[in-house]
Design an enzyme around this catalytic site. Structure first.
Site, PDB file in Angstrom:
ATOM      1  CB  SER A 172      -4.390  -1.484 -18.684  1.00  0.00           C
ATOM      2  OG  SER A 172      -3.806  -0.472 -17.655  1.00  0.00           O
ATOM      3  CG  PHE A 223      -4.802   7.125 -14.757  1.00  0.00           C
ATOM      4  CD1 PHE A 223      -5.527   7.989 -15.165  1.00  0.00           C
ATOM      5  CD2 PHE A 223      -3.730   7.608 -13.788  1.00  0.00           C
ATOM      6  CE1 PHE A 223      -5.733   9.352 -15.164  1.00  0.00           C
ATOM      7  CE2 PHE A 223      -3.818   8.983 -13.649  1.00  0.00           C
ATOM      8  CZ  PHE A 223      -4.759   9.864 -14.166  1.00  0.00           C
ATOM      9  CG  ASP A 280      -8.282   9.742 -11.097  1.00  0.00           C
ATOM     10  OD1 ASP A 280      -8.247   8.369 -10.776  1.00  0.00           O
ATOM     11  OD2 ASP A 280      -7.878  10.912 -10.655  1.00  0.00           O
ATOM     12  CG  LEU A 332      -7.734   1.223  -9.054  1.00  0.00           C
ATOM     13  CD1 LEU A 332      -8.025   2.484  -8.362  1.00  0.00           C
ATOM     14  CD2 LEU A 332      -7.363   1.317 -10.382  1.00  0.00           C
ATOM     15  CE1 TYR A 373       3.581 -11.604  -1.781  1.00  0.00           C
ATOM     16  CE2 TYR A 373       4.150  -9.852  -0.103  1.00  0.00           C
ATOM     17  CZ  TYR A 373       4.386 -11.051  -0.950  1.00  0.00           C
ATOM     18  OH  TYR A 373       5.615 -11.678  -0.743  1.00  0.00           O
ATOM     19  CE1 TYR A 422       2.939  -5.134  -0.583  1.00  0.00           C
ATOM     20  CE2 TYR A 422       1.462  -5.880   0.917  1.00  0.00           C
ATOM     21  CZ  TYR A 422       1.697  -5.376  -0.367  1.00  0.00           C
ATOM     22  OH  TYR A 422       0.782  -5.131  -1.092  1.00  0.00           O
TER      23      TYR A 422
HETATM   24  P1  NAD Z   1      -0.091  -2.735 -12.029  1.00  0.00           P
HETATM   25  O1  NAD Z   1       0.727  -1.486 -11.783  1.00  0.00           O
HETATM   26  O2  NAD Z   1       0.335  -3.768 -12.949  1.00  0.00           O
HETATM   27  O3  NAD Z   1      -1.593  -2.395 -12.523  1.00  0.00           O
HETATM   28  C1  NAD Z   1      -2.424  -1.129 -11.992  1.00  0.00           C
HETATM   29  C2  NAD Z   1      -3.304  -1.100 -12.779  1.00  0.00           C
HETATM   30  O4  NAD Z   1      -4.325   0.172 -12.239  1.00  0.00           O
HETATM   31  C3  NAD Z   1      -3.210  -0.690 -14.134  1.00  0.00           C
HETATM   32  O5  NAD Z   1      -4.260  -1.202 -15.025  1.00  0.00           O
HETATM   33  C4  NAD Z   1      -3.470   0.837 -14.088  1.00  0.00           C
HETATM   34  O6  NAD Z   1      -3.762   1.585 -15.460  1.00  0.00           O
HETATM   35  C5  NAD Z   1      -4.476   1.185 -13.100  1.00  0.00           C
HETATM   36  N1  NAD Z   1      -4.496   2.419 -12.523  1.00  0.00           N
HETATM   37  C6  NAD Z   1      -3.367   3.034 -11.686  1.00  0.00           C
HETATM   38  N2  NAD Z   1      -4.105   4.060 -11.122  1.00  0.00           N
HETATM   39  C7  NAD Z   1      -5.174   4.397 -11.719  1.00  0.00           C
HETATM   40  C8  NAD Z   1      -6.082   5.315 -11.752  1.00  0.00           C
HETATM   41  N3  NAD Z   1      -5.884   6.317 -10.842  1.00  0.00           N
HETATM   42  N4  NAD Z   1      -7.320   5.288 -12.320  1.00  0.00           N
HETATM   43  C9  NAD Z   1      -7.533   4.098 -13.182  1.00  0.00           C
HETATM   44  N5  NAD Z   1      -6.754   2.996 -13.166  1.00  0.00           N
HETATM   45  C10 NAD Z   1      -5.443   3.215 -12.605  1.00  0.00           C
HETATM   46  O7  NAD Z   1      -0.351  -3.418 -10.421  1.00  0.00           O
HETATM   47  P2  NAD Z   1      -0.440  -4.965  -9.888  1.00  0.00           P
HETATM   48  O8  NAD Z   1       0.689  -5.175  -9.485  1.00  0.00           O
HETATM   49  O9  NAD Z   1      -1.185  -5.863 -11.040  1.00  0.00           O
HETATM   50  O10 NAD Z   1      -1.642  -4.648  -8.781  1.00  0.00           O
HETATM   51  C11 NAD Z   1      -2.802  -4.976  -8.836  1.00  0.00           C
HETATM   52  C12 NAD Z   1      -3.349  -5.142  -7.445  1.00  0.00           C
HETATM   53  O11 NAD Z   1      -2.627  -6.513  -7.097  1.00  0.00           O
HETATM   54  C13 NAD Z   1      -2.939  -4.418  -6.396  1.00  0.00           C
HETATM   55  O12 NAD Z   1      -4.001  -4.106  -5.452  1.00  0.00           O
HETATM   56  C14 NAD Z   1      -1.746  -4.870  -5.732  1.00  0.00           C
HETATM   57  O13 NAD Z   1      -1.445  -4.591  -4.262  1.00  0.00           O
HETATM   58  C15 NAD Z   1      -2.041  -6.278  -5.790  1.00  0.00           C
HETATM   59  N6  NAD Z   1      -1.089  -7.260  -5.704  1.00  0.00           N
HETATM   60  C16 NAD Z   1       0.306  -7.103  -6.191  1.00  0.00           C
HETATM   61  C17 NAD Z   1       1.106  -8.085  -6.233  1.00  0.00           C
HETATM   62  C18 NAD Z   1       2.676  -7.978  -7.024  1.00  0.00           C
HETATM   63  O14 NAD Z   1       3.261  -8.812  -6.580  1.00  0.00           O
HETATM   64  N7  NAD Z   1       2.472  -7.277  -7.986  1.00  0.00           N
HETATM   65  C19 NAD Z   1       0.906  -9.153  -5.367  1.00  0.00           C
HETATM   66  C20 NAD Z   1      -0.155  -9.378  -4.571  1.00  0.00           C
HETATM   67  C21 NAD Z   1      -1.366  -8.439  -4.615  1.00  0.00           C
END
Ligand code: NAD
Length: 387
Positions: free
Chosen positions: A50, A74, A111, A139, A224, A234
């Site tokens: 989302s 979520f 969840d 997630l 990451y 990190y």
């Molecule tokens: P985000 O916070 O934008 O997205 C998280 C998603 O998880 C959302 O869709 C949320 O609704 C869902 N979510 C959270 N808890 C939940 C639950 N209990 N049940 C169902 N859904 C749930 O995060 P993001 O930054 O896009 O991160 C996504 C992945 O990418 C993670 O593994 C993160 O470590 C990785 N990542 C992020 C970055 C960055 O800089 N943002 C860089 C590299 C990797």
């Protein structure tokens, strides 16, 4: 109601439905340019689809690759004077656009760690898709409720010793110092439980046991690594321990099911999760400046389109897909390192892309879009069709 941003710490407690739809529309336009180049899955389960990287994956696979997508998230719908969360509005906008384009798109709001949610998703797959040939695990969660009802919380701490480094208070551009204390063993274990591979493996086990996982399916989780200067918080910190666990999980899933389980190491970007990590926002604002100057800056959607179109089968020596290739380019890192040493409150504008940081931050919640009239009365209650 008229919806304005209300920023509390590193989160905005309001979101704008029209602005979120605008952001989703912009991402769809990027993905459509990849039509014919993305062929990573036709019936895709996106867990965490989302916001951030999960949403971008869903958009890339649907609008770049014609995939049917089922999303687990979520999020919170609007209630009374409270707006819905950005992820709710993003999902409503995405699913309307997908349906208009003739693409299957449904969501389960619940969840993802919960066995009952997994069972609901499996029933929907059986009913609508029969099987899935790709599972994206994106997630980012602060806590997990275990089957016995106890809650475990992830922490963003160092491992072993204190870490002191520069940080920024993004509200006022003050550069200061922060000391992050090492996590206890229990906190490390808890972070691995929440952000490691256990739940990813559980999803794949349940999907396979129900006979809804296509043979040789692709499954991806995101990680990451980043430069040495953020290693203590990190890569060598609690979150890095959890990410290492993902790596072993990928190997185990591949061996057990003959699935293509892979980890994509993505670029550091402003998302609701990364904004919460100490030290990282300063790094991101310096990184944005360097990458924009060099001309290699990408957002979530550009990263995910490039991943699915070009990099899915390209691995480094350890078997990771490196979507952080442009971030880790020595020319970029040299500039960031220099900026890191030099940056102070007084010269912040010279070295850091603070405006770019805030632009991404507000846009995550549907604000700061030029084409949206933020003084207009909008209906905050936006429906998402039951899956
Ligand atoms: P985000 O916070 O934008 O997205 C998280 C998603 O998880 C959302 O869709 C949320 O609704 C869902 N979510 C959270 N808890 C939940 C639950 N209990 N049940 C169902 N859904 C749930 O995060 P993001 O930054 O896009 O991160 C996504 C992945 O990418 C993670 O593994 C993160 O470590 C990785 N990542 C992020 C970055 C960055 O800089 N943002 C860089 C590299 C990797």
């Amino acid at each position: 109601m008229v919806i304005e941003p209300k920023v509390r710490g590193f989160i905005c407690t309001t979101a704008h439905p029209v602005g979120c739809a605008e952001s989703v529309g912009e991402q769809i336009a990027v993905a459509e340019k990849y039509r014919g180049k993305i062929n990573a899955g036709k019936r895709v389960l996106v867990i965490g689809g989302s916001t951030g990287y999960g949403l971008a994956s869903r958009i890339a696979l649907a609008f770049g690759g014609g995939a049917a997508t089922l999303n687990v998230m979520f999020e919170r719908p609007a209630a009374g004077v409270r707006t819905a969360t950005a992820g709710w509005y993003n999902t409503a906008a995405f699913e309307n656009a997908a349906r208009d384009a003739g693409l299957y798109a449904k969501s389960v709001n619940g969840d993802a760690f919960d066995k009952e949610v997994k069972a609901r998703v499996i029933d929907i797959i059986k009913r609508d898709l029969k099987t899935v040939d790709a599972v994206i695990y994106s997630l980012a969660a602060p806590r997990r409720t275990m089957p016995d009802g106890t809650a475990v919380n992830s922490v963003l701490k160092t491992v072993g010793e204190n870490f002191t480094n520069k940080t920024i208070d993004l509200r006022n551009g003050q550069v200061g110092e922060v000391t992050i204390e090492p996590a206890t063993d229990a906190e490390i274990d808890a972070t691995i439980k929440v952000m490691g591979g256990e739940d990813w493996a559980e999803w794949i086990d349940e999907l396979a046991a129900a006979g809804v996982l296509e043979k040789g399916a692709l499954t991806l989780a995101y990680s990451y690594i980043g430069p040495e200067l953020t290693y203590p918080i990190y890569t060598n910190g609690t979150i890095g321990m959890a990410k290492r666990d993902l790596y072993y999980t990928a190997k185990a899933i591949s061996e057990k099911y003959g699935a293509k389980a892979r980890i994509s190491v993505n670029k550091a970007l402003v998302t609701q999760s990364s904004a919460a990590i100490p030290v990282v926002p300063l790094y991101i604002s310096l990184l944005y400046k360097a990458m924009k100057q060099i001309g290699t800056h990408e957002g979530c959607i550009e990263q995910m389109c490039r991943l699915f179109a070009e990099k899915l089968d390209v691995f480094d020596d350890e078997g990771y897909i490196r979507m952080d290739d442009l971030e880790m380019d020595p020319a970029v890192q040299k500039q960031v390192e220099k900026a890191w040493r030099a940056v102070t409150t007084e010269n912040i504008a010279e070295y850091a892309d603070i405006d770019g940081y805030w632009e991404d931050f507000y846009r995550m919640f549907g604000f700061n879009h030029k084409g949206v009239d933020y003084s207009a009365d909008v209906n905050a209650e936006v429906a998402i069709e039951e899956a």
